[in-house]
Design a protein around this motif. Structure first.
Motif, PDB file in Angstrom:
ATOM      1  N   THR B  72      15.030   8.917 -17.282  1.00  0.00           N
ATOM      2  CA  THR B  72      16.329   8.405 -17.741  1.00  0.00           C
ATOM      3  C   THR B  72      16.554   8.897 -19.159  1.00  0.00           C
ATOM      4  OG1 THR B  72      15.935   6.452 -16.402  1.00  0.00           O
ATOM      5  CG2 THR B  72      17.743   6.336 -17.974  1.00  0.00           C
ATOM      6  N   THR B  74      19.060   8.704 -22.340  1.00  0.00           N
ATOM      7  CA  THR B  74      20.129   7.846 -22.859  1.00  0.00           C
ATOM      8  C   THR B  74      20.612   8.374 -24.197  1.00  0.00           C
ATOM      9  OG1 THR B  74      18.936   6.026 -21.840  1.00  0.00           O
ATOM     10  CG2 THR B  74      20.717   5.439 -23.327  1.00  0.00           C
ATOM     11  N   ALA B  77      24.726   5.319 -28.537  1.00  0.00           N
ATOM     12  CA  ALA B  77      25.641   4.298 -28.010  1.00  0.00           C
ATOM     13  C   ALA B  77      27.040   4.460 -28.581  1.00  0.00           C
ATOM     14  CB  ALA B  77      25.099   2.912 -28.347  1.00  0.00           C
ATOM     15  N   PRO B 104      25.739   3.824 -23.395  1.00  0.00           N
ATOM     16  CA  PRO B 104      25.310   5.196 -23.693  1.00  0.00           C
ATOM     17  C   PRO B 104      26.480   6.179 -23.581  1.00  0.00           C
ATOM     18  CG  PRO B 104      23.858   4.169 -22.071  1.00  0.00           C
ATOM     19  CD  PRO B 104      25.026   3.260 -22.251  1.00  0.00           C
ATOM     20  N   TYR B 106      25.908   9.217 -23.280  1.00  0.00           N
ATOM     21  CA  TYR B 106      25.373  10.143 -22.280  1.00  0.00           C
ATOM     22  C   TYR B 106      24.274   9.412 -21.526  1.00  0.00           C
ATOM     23  CZ  TYR B 106      22.857  14.114 -20.270  1.00  0.00           C
ATOM     24  OH  TYR B 106      22.241  14.979 -19.406  1.00  0.00           O
ATOM     25  N   LEU B 107      24.256   9.598 -20.219  1.00  0.00           N
ATOM     26  CA  LEU B 107      23.241   8.917 -19.420  1.00  0.00           C
ATOM     27  C   LEU B 107      22.904   9.794 -18.219  1.00  0.00           C
ATOM     28  CD1 LEU B 107      21.610   6.305 -19.042  1.00  0.00           C
ATOM     29  CD2 LEU B 107      23.547   5.333 -17.852  1.00  0.00           C
ATOM     30  N   GLN B 128      16.264  -1.046 -14.253  1.00  0.00           N
ATOM     31  CA  GLN B 128      17.532  -0.351 -14.464  1.00  0.00           C
ATOM     32  C   GLN B 128      17.450   1.104 -14.012  1.00  0.00           C
ATOM     33  OE1 GLN B 128      19.821  -0.989 -17.992  1.00  0.00           O
ATOM     34  NE2 GLN B 128      18.667  -2.782 -18.572  1.00  0.00           N
ATOM     35  N   ARG B 134      22.218   0.249 -13.991  1.00  0.00           N
ATOM     36  CA  ARG B 134      22.227   0.256 -15.445  1.00  0.00           C
ATOM     37  C   ARG B 134      23.090  -0.891 -15.960  1.00  0.00           C
ATOM     38  NH1 ARG B 134      19.418   3.173 -19.449  1.00  0.00           N
ATOM     39  NH2 ARG B 134      20.411   2.481 -21.344  1.00  0.00           N
ATOM     40  N   TYR B 167      27.733  11.395 -17.557  1.00  0.00           N
ATOM     41  CA  TYR B 167      26.764  10.600 -16.806  1.00  0.00           C
ATOM     42  C   TYR B 167      26.331  11.471 -15.631  1.00  0.00           C
ATOM     43  CZ  TYR B 167      27.572   6.172 -19.272  1.00  0.00           C
ATOM     44  OH  TYR B 167      27.641   5.184 -20.212  1.00  0.00           O
ATOM     45  N   TYR B 197      18.735  11.123 -28.522  1.00  0.00           N
ATOM     46  CA  TYR B 197      18.710  10.914 -27.076  1.00  0.00           C
ATOM     47  C   TYR B 197      17.311  10.450 -26.701  1.00  0.00           C
ATOM     48  CZ  TYR B 197      23.224  13.201 -26.601  1.00  0.00           C
ATOM     49  OH  TYR B 197      24.554  13.496 -26.683  1.00  0.00           O
ATOM     50  N   GLU B 198      17.250   9.273 -26.072  1.00  0.00           N
ATOM     51  CA  GLU B 198      15.958   8.745 -25.668  1.00  0.00           C
ATOM     52  C   GLU B 198      15.626   9.227 -24.272  1.00  0.00           C
ATOM     53  OE1 GLU B 198      15.179   4.500 -25.709  1.00  0.00           O
ATOM     54  OE2 GLU B 198      16.167   4.488 -27.680  1.00  0.00           O
TER      55      GLU B 198
END
Lengths: 309, 261
Positions: B72, B74, B77, B104, B106-107, B128, B134, B167, B197-198
């Motif tokens: 994932t 993310t 925000a 997010p 971007y996801l 999630q 999510r 997304y 971005y995580e």
């Protein structure tokens, strides 16, 4: 990953450089031909290719300033600018802009800015487009019938010729009160701030039909007014909202100024009433496009935007 | 012979008792092709390659069903508003809207096979997994809360974000080159937001999450783009004056070049 793509640092979007150049050229051509800024065409075009409305409005003001500058110089050389008239219009324009920005902020807080912009475009462009087209068709028919096509009737007086503070505008060969001139400036500034347009397409017919300024002086005068207001708007947008995309504006400008030169040349070879008919039809077409957006069921009922943009 | 076997069994027992419990579980090793995505004037999106392996040792329990991986990604925000048009007095106007708070920008959810095949519904919700599970908090009156999956605004929001490639849901986005070596490609579109971005990698076996590792990448503007963005933000007035000067010079130059007399 084509090399023609260019990244717009403020709009945060990657676009094809030739598409933007072409749009600048096309709108510049129209603005040079009719003596209008072309904001009412460029802003919707940019939104259509994905630029956020706020960045579009802010960056277009820079583009309009450039096209108007190039046109204004040409008309200045031909002594087709009435400086006195420009000054009086700008005085009214400053007041109108401030009032327009205030209403803009209020409508945005109410969440009905889009609707207001849509309806204003439809109503204004519709009325002006129809009026211009009808008037120019009548002029063309009159000319066909053998009469004089010239709109300027020096003897015709309307009620506002009785107003006080009369001023003589030498180059326009008119002698009118300062009040209607200032009021026109206020209206242009007000609508320009709300609709994100330079207002040239409103100013040109108002100068022609209300103040009876000769067509030859109208376009140059309108361009200098547009240049001044749009230059000021660019600085204000950059200083307050930080939304002017200088890369986008530059590409639009380069296309725009070249287009404006060709447009101005094409315009000089055409009769005044023909130009007015074309402009009327163009204004009407954009108005109809906005009307379609209001009356036709949209393909997608949903939209996503950043908050406060 | 029996003596040697005895020693071996004893050795294995001692090792099993002495070793910490974690040594039995798998470890996830991940790496990125780059931790920094640079936005230059020719930026039109980028693909960051994520690869890694599942580390096992002799004591690791064998997994009959093989491994599954869900990644994932993310993005930073953002608070976004989703509007719905409705017909009012014959006009289509933005009638209703929902504010999605700090969701997010971007996801991306990448997996080696459909999420439903990897974990059961409970695990999907609690971890999630996938766009549908999510949490996307909305502003509802004074409260901020997520809504049901079938909420029309939520569905439209996810659909529109997917249409803009912001997304992403790719059930075949991860390739297991060997049972323990995997590779994935993270597609970043041209309008990906600047920021951190995580990247969260989850390892599943037999429907349960058995390991997890996190990583991050950064999208930054560099060079001219960074300079322009910083100037617009920090020196708005002079930036505006520069833009106007540019407009005047461009216009003047065109008038000079195209002068006919």
């Amino acid at each position: 990953m084509t090399p023609l793509q260019i990244y717009l640092p403020i709009a945060e979007l990657s676009v094809n450089i030739f598409l933007i150049l072409g749009m600048g050229f096309a709108v510049g051509f129209i603005s040079g031909m009719f003596g209008i800024g072309g904001g009412f065409l460029m802003t919707p075009l940019l939104i259509f290719i994905g630029v956020s409305p706020a960045v579009a409005v802010a960056s277009v003001s820079g583009h309009i300033a450039a096209s108007s500058m190039s046109g204004a110089i040409s008309y200045w050389r031909k002594r087709a600018v009435d400086v006195g008239l420009v000054m009086m219009l700008l005085i009214g324009g400053t007041v109108g802009t401030a009032a327009g920005v205030a209403l803009f902020t209020l409508l945005r807080s109410l969440g009905q800015l889009d609707l207001t912009i849509g309806i204003s475009y439809v109503v204004l462009l519709g009325i002006i487009g129809v009026l211009m087209a009808a008037e120019s068709v009548r002029a063309i028919l009159r000319q066909r019938a053998g009469g004089k096509a010239d709109l300027r009737r020096p003897g015709s007086h309307t009620w506002f010729h009785g107003l006080p503070f009369k001023l003589r505008f030498k180059r326009s060969r008119i002698y009118v009160s300062a009040i209607p001139v200032c009021v026109i400036g206020v209206i242009i500034g007000f609508l320009g701030a709300i609709m994100g347009i330079g207002g040239g397409f409103l100013l040109v017919p108002m100068l022609i039909y209300i103040l009876r300024v000769p067509t030859s002086v109208v376009i140059g005068t309108s361009m200098v007014v547009t240049l001044t207001t749009m230059a000021w708007a660019t600085v204000l947008h950059a200083a307050t909202n930080h939304l002017v995309d200088i890369v986008l504006a530059l590409v639009l400008m380069v296309g725009g100024v070249i287009g404006a030169q060709f447009g101005a040349r094409a315009g000089q070879n055409m009769r005044g009433e023909r130009i007015r008919l074309l402009l009327g039809l163009l204004v009407l077409a954009v108005g109809l496009r906005f009307a379609a957006g209001l009356f036709v069921r949209p393909e997608d009922l949903f939209s996503v935007r950043m908050l406060d943009q | 012979m029996t003596k040697r076997l005895m020693i071996l069994i004893l050795g294995a027992l001692i090792a099993a008792i002495a070793a910490p419990a974690t040594s039995r579980a798998e470890r996830l090793i991940t790496s990125l092709s780059s931790h920094r995505v640079m936005i230059t004037s020719s930026f039109s999106g980028d693909n960051v390659i994520l690869f890694g392996s599942i580390e096992r040792d002799a004591a690791t329990v064998p997994r009959r069903g093989g491994y599954d991986i869900v990644v994932t990604v993310t993005g930073p925000a953002q608070t976004l508003v989703t509007r719905r048009k409705d017909r009012v007095l014959g006009l289509w106007v933005n009638f209703d809207s929902r504010v999605f708070v700090q969701v997010p920008s971007y996801l991306a959810v990448l997996a080696n096979r459909p999420i439903e095949a990897i974990a059961d519904a409970d695990a999907q919700r609690s971890l999630q997994l996938g766009l549908a599970n999510r949490v996307l908090p909305q502003q509802i009156g004074p409260d901020v809360a997520d809504v049901t999956r079938s909420d029309p605004f939520r569905m439209a929001f996810i659909r529109l974000r997917k249409e803009h490639h912001l997304y992403v849901e790719a059930p075949n986005g991860i390739t297991l080159l060997t049972p323990t070596f995997y590779r994935a490609s993270i597609p970043l579109p041209a309008d990906a937001a600047v920021g951190n971005y995580e990247i969260d990698v989850k390892l599943f076996a037999d429907g349960a999450m058995i390991a997890r590792s996190t990583s991050a990448l950064e999208v930054v503007k560099v060079g001219f783009e960074r300079f322009v963005a910083a100037a617009a933000r920090d020196h708005g007035f002079s930036y505006g004056l520069t833009a106007v000067a540019m407009a005047l010079v461009t216009g003047w130059m065109a008038a000079v070049i195209f002068r006919r007399d």
